[in-house]
Design a protein around this motif. Structure first.
Motif, mmCIF file in Angstrom:
data_model
loop_
_atom_site.group_PDB
_atom_site.id
_atom_site.type_symbol
_atom_site.label_atom_id
_atom_site.label_comp_id
_atom_site.label_asym_id
_atom_site.label_seq_id
_atom_site.Cartn_x
_atom_site.Cartn_y
_atom_site.Cartn_z
ATOM 1 N N CYS A 1 -13.254 71.509 54.023
ATOM 2 C CA CYS A 1 -11.968 72.108 53.450
ATOM 3 C C CYS A 1 -11.864 73.615 53.254
ATOM 4 N N LEU A 2 -13.085 74.158 53.057
ATOM 5 C CA LEU A 2 -12.956 75.576 52.920
ATOM 6 C C LEU A 2 -13.881 76.534 53.616
ATOM 7 N N LEU A 3 -14.937 75.965 53.969
ATOM 8 C CA LEU A 3 -16.077 76.983 54.803
ATOM 9 C C LEU A 3 -15.557 76.771 56.260
ATOM 10 N N LEU A 4 -15.743 75.399 56.852
ATOM 11 C CA LEU A 4 -15.446 75.080 57.970
ATOM 12 C C LEU A 4 -13.886 75.999 58.691
ATOM 13 N N PRO A 5 -12.819 75.644 57.929
ATOM 14 C CA PRO A 5 -11.637 76.418 58.561
ATOM 15 C C PRO A 5 -11.800 77.778 58.520
ATOM 16 N N ARG A 6 -12.500 78.403 57.590
ATOM 17 C CA ARG A 6 -12.673 79.899 57.787
ATOM 18 C C ARG A 6 -13.623 80.487 58.916
ATOM 19 N N ASN B 1 -12.496 82.759 62.069
ATOM 20 C CA ASN B 1 -13.244 83.978 62.288
ATOM 21 C C ASN B 1 -13.766 83.773 63.756
ATOM 22 N N THR B 2 -14.170 82.586 64.229
ATOM 23 C CA THR B 2 -14.823 82.365 65.560
ATOM 24 C C THR B 2 -13.676 82.507 66.373
ATOM 25 N N THR B 3 -12.242 82.027 66.252
ATOM 26 C CA THR B 3 -11.137 81.869 66.952
ATOM 27 C C THR B 3 -10.994 83.691 67.354
ATOM 28 N N GLN B 4 -11.087 84.262 66.287
ATOM 29 C CA GLN B 4 -10.585 85.788 66.412
ATOM 30 C C GLN B 4 -11.758 86.338 67.504
ATOM 31 N N SER C 1 -4.241 79.445 68.554
ATOM 32 C CA SER C 1 -4.017 78.395 67.726
ATOM 33 C C SER C 1 -4.565 77.171 68.405
ATOM 34 N N THR C 2 -4.748 77.185 69.756
ATOM 35 C CA THR C 2 -5.253 75.997 70.523
ATOM 36 C C THR C 2 -6.712 75.971 70.079
ATOM 37 N N THR C 3 -7.296 77.240 70.380
ATOM 38 C CA THR C 3 -8.918 77.337 70.041
ATOM 39 C C THR C 3 -9.172 76.616 68.643
ATOM 40 N N ASN C 4 -8.429 77.231 67.896
ATOM 41 C CA ASN C 4 -8.572 76.756 66.377
ATOM 42 C C ASN C 4 -8.459 75.208 66.155
ATOM 43 N N THR D 1 -13.813 68.478 61.474
ATOM 44 C CA THR D 1 -13.451 68.525 60.236
ATOM 45 C C THR D 1 -11.933 67.859 60.182
ATOM 46 N N PRO D 2 -11.707 67.032 59.396
ATOM 47 C CA PRO D 2 -10.461 66.331 59.350
ATOM 48 C C PRO D 2 -9.311 67.086 58.767
ATOM 49 N N ALA D 3 -9.653 68.205 57.902
ATOM 50 C CA ALA D 3 -8.900 69.197 57.183
ATOM 51 C C ALA D 3 -7.960 69.860 58.108
ATOM 52 N N LEU D 4 -8.721 70.533 59.295
ATOM 53 C CA LEU D 4 -7.951 71.145 60.496
ATOM 54 C C LEU D 4 -7.126 70.274 61.183
ATOM 55 N N ALA D 5 -7.547 68.931 61.211
ATOM 56 C CA ALA D 5 -6.619 68.140 62.178
ATOM 57 C C ALA D 5 -5.307 67.950 61.381
ATOM 58 N N ILE D 6 -5.469 67.527 59.977
ATOM 59 C CA ILE D 6 -4.202 67.506 59.474
ATOM 60 C C ILE D 6 -3.442 68.750 59.085
#
Length: 478
Positions: free
Chosen positions: A251-256, A260-263, A350-353, A360-365
């Protein structure tokens, strides 16, 4: 079935005796209810203010006195974007993008006045919206309630006793899942009320149902995961530590990391670089304020030939107005090209992210929720495109009045004296060119189509966790 209910009832009895579990459940419900109420009130107030400001901006524009039409081109006009019905649940990127845009000739401005720009650094973690509570806080609260669902039975030695009494391990697992999922229903009840309120404001029933089911699936994913981890560990401490680490990562680390990876993968030119590139391209068009610019010699020749006259003073139209109109048309093509490229880069980001949602399901929802609510980047781009259409139409209407209602000689001599300046004006009736603007999100079918990938990812996580719990149950039985 009755056995599952007995297990679930027994789990609730344990929670009622546990101060930690009871307080956590109460906090969950209060936090969900508070977030729904506060966000609903805030969005309703903002929409009321924007509707008032939109009406005021249109009234101020049309009430301007007689002026030179090009003065009105630069006087400009404001458009305001109202929030979608489901933004009371998930504001999405609306807190970071602007809600108003200033329209004027010769340029495309960015939207301004976003809430996040005017907030303190204390809110950078995220606004206390119902979506934030359900996506990030609710899984943590579920962990606090359910981390010991199976591990405490193992630690206390009661698991062997229950199994010896004829209770199957599967019944125990599913009973614990049922108990923990019932907590989800309590937490979701204020959220469901908010969705029903959104439905009363015109939101599609298909979107509402999909929206609610998506969050039910997301919380079910966490429920299955919590029970499975609790079953894998032999102590409460081990279960709690493992679940907290997984929550922090998911919920915290992977979304960050994903952001950053997307950028890094999809680079964006800086605003200064982009502005210089636009200006360099626009210089090739000539100065639309200067009808004597060499860039307009061909336009002048064509008009003289069309009307069979020798001087621009003899044209039945104002050459300066024609130059302004043609210059704006060519300029808008270039601006739209750069704007389209920028939107494509943002969509690619947005698509890459969203691809990280397989991790992680947090990014899916998160992606699914914004797309269904109409608060994602695509909806924001839709607002920008509609605003640009309004900008172009009103500027060209003023340029048309400049070309057809103002004499060329009067126009070029308007700064000779005060009377000449007064004569170089057109009637204020020409300002009656604005239509009532009301932004509407993509329709239900379009939003459901856009959210297919996120729906697949959330379904993937449900299947994975169901299989994981099944493997845990089979291993424990062995």
């Amino acid at each position: 079935m009755s056995t599952l209910l007995i297990i679930a009832h027994d789990e609730w009895r344990y929670w009622r005796r546990s101060k930690l579990a009871l307080v956590t459940i109460i906090i969950s419900i209060v936090m969900a209810l508070t977030s729904v109420v506060l966000t609903t009130i805030s969005v309703a107030d903002e929409n009321h203010q924007r509707a008032h400001l939109q009406q005021q901006a249109e009234q101020t524009f049309v009430e301007q006195p007689d002026r030179h039409p090009h003065r009105m081109v630069h006087y400009g006009h404001y458009l305001f974007r109202n929030s979608t019905p489901l933004s009371t649940i998930d504001p999405g990127i609306d807190s970071y993008t602007g809600k108003a845009i200033f329209l004027e000739g010769h340029r495309q401005n960015s939207a301004t006045f976003s809430n996040q720009q005017h907030s303190s650094q204390l809110t950078e973690f995220g606004p206390l919206s119902p979506a934030f509570v359900l996506q990030t806080i609710a899984p943590l609260l579920l962990i606090l309630i359910g981390y010991s669902a199976i591990s405490r039975e193992t630690e206390a030695g009661t698991l062997s006793f229950l199994l010896a009494q004829g209770l199957s391990y599967w019944q125990l697992l599913l009973g614990k899942v049922a108990a923990l999922f019932s907590v989800n229903l309590l937490v979701l009840s204020p959220f469901i009320l908010g969705c029903l309120l959104a439905a009363s404001h015109g939101e599609s029933s298909a979107i509402i149902v999909t929206f609610i089911l998506s969050y039910l699936v997301y919380l079910l994913v966490w429920t299955l995961f919590i029970v499975a981890i609790s079953a894998l560990t032999n102590s409460n401490n081990s279960s709690f530590a493992m679940l907290i680490c997984c929550w922090l990562f998911a919920c915290l680390l992977l979304p960050r990391i994903a952001a950053n990876t997307t950028q890094y993968l999809v680079e964006q030119p800086s605003k200064i670089e982009n502005d210089f590139a636009v200006k360099a391209k626009l210089r090739e068009l000539g100065d639309g304020h200067n009808s004597a610019d060499p860039a307009f010699l061909q336009l002048k020749a064509n008009l003289l030939a069309q009307y069979q006259v020798e001087k621009v003073e003899d044209l039945p139209v104002n050459f300066r107005g024609i130059v302004a109109k043609n210059s704006e048309a060519e300029l808008t093509k270039i601006l739209n090209t750069f704007a389209k490229e920028q939107m494509q880069r943002e969509l690619k980001q947005s698509t890459t992210n969203q691809l990280f949602a397989w991790l992680t399901p947090a990014l899916a929802i998160r992606g699914l929720s914004m797309q269904l609510a109409g608060t994602d980047i695509s909806s924001y781009h839709k607002f920008l495109r509609e605003a640009e259409q309004v900008r172009y139409e009103f500027v060209q209407s003023l340029n048309k009045a400049h070309a057809e209602q103002l004499n060329y000689q009067t126009d070029i001599n308007r700064y000779q004296d005060s009377q000449a300046l007064q004569n170089a004006r057109v009637s204020a009736n020409n300002w009656q060119i604005l239509n009532n603007f009301e932004f509407k999100p993509f329709n239900a079918e379009q939003r459901l189509t856009q959210s297919k990938l996120a729906l697949m990812q959330l379904t993937f996580w449900l299947i994975i966790l169901a299989v994981f719990l099944g493997l845990v149950g089979r291993k424990s039985q062995c």
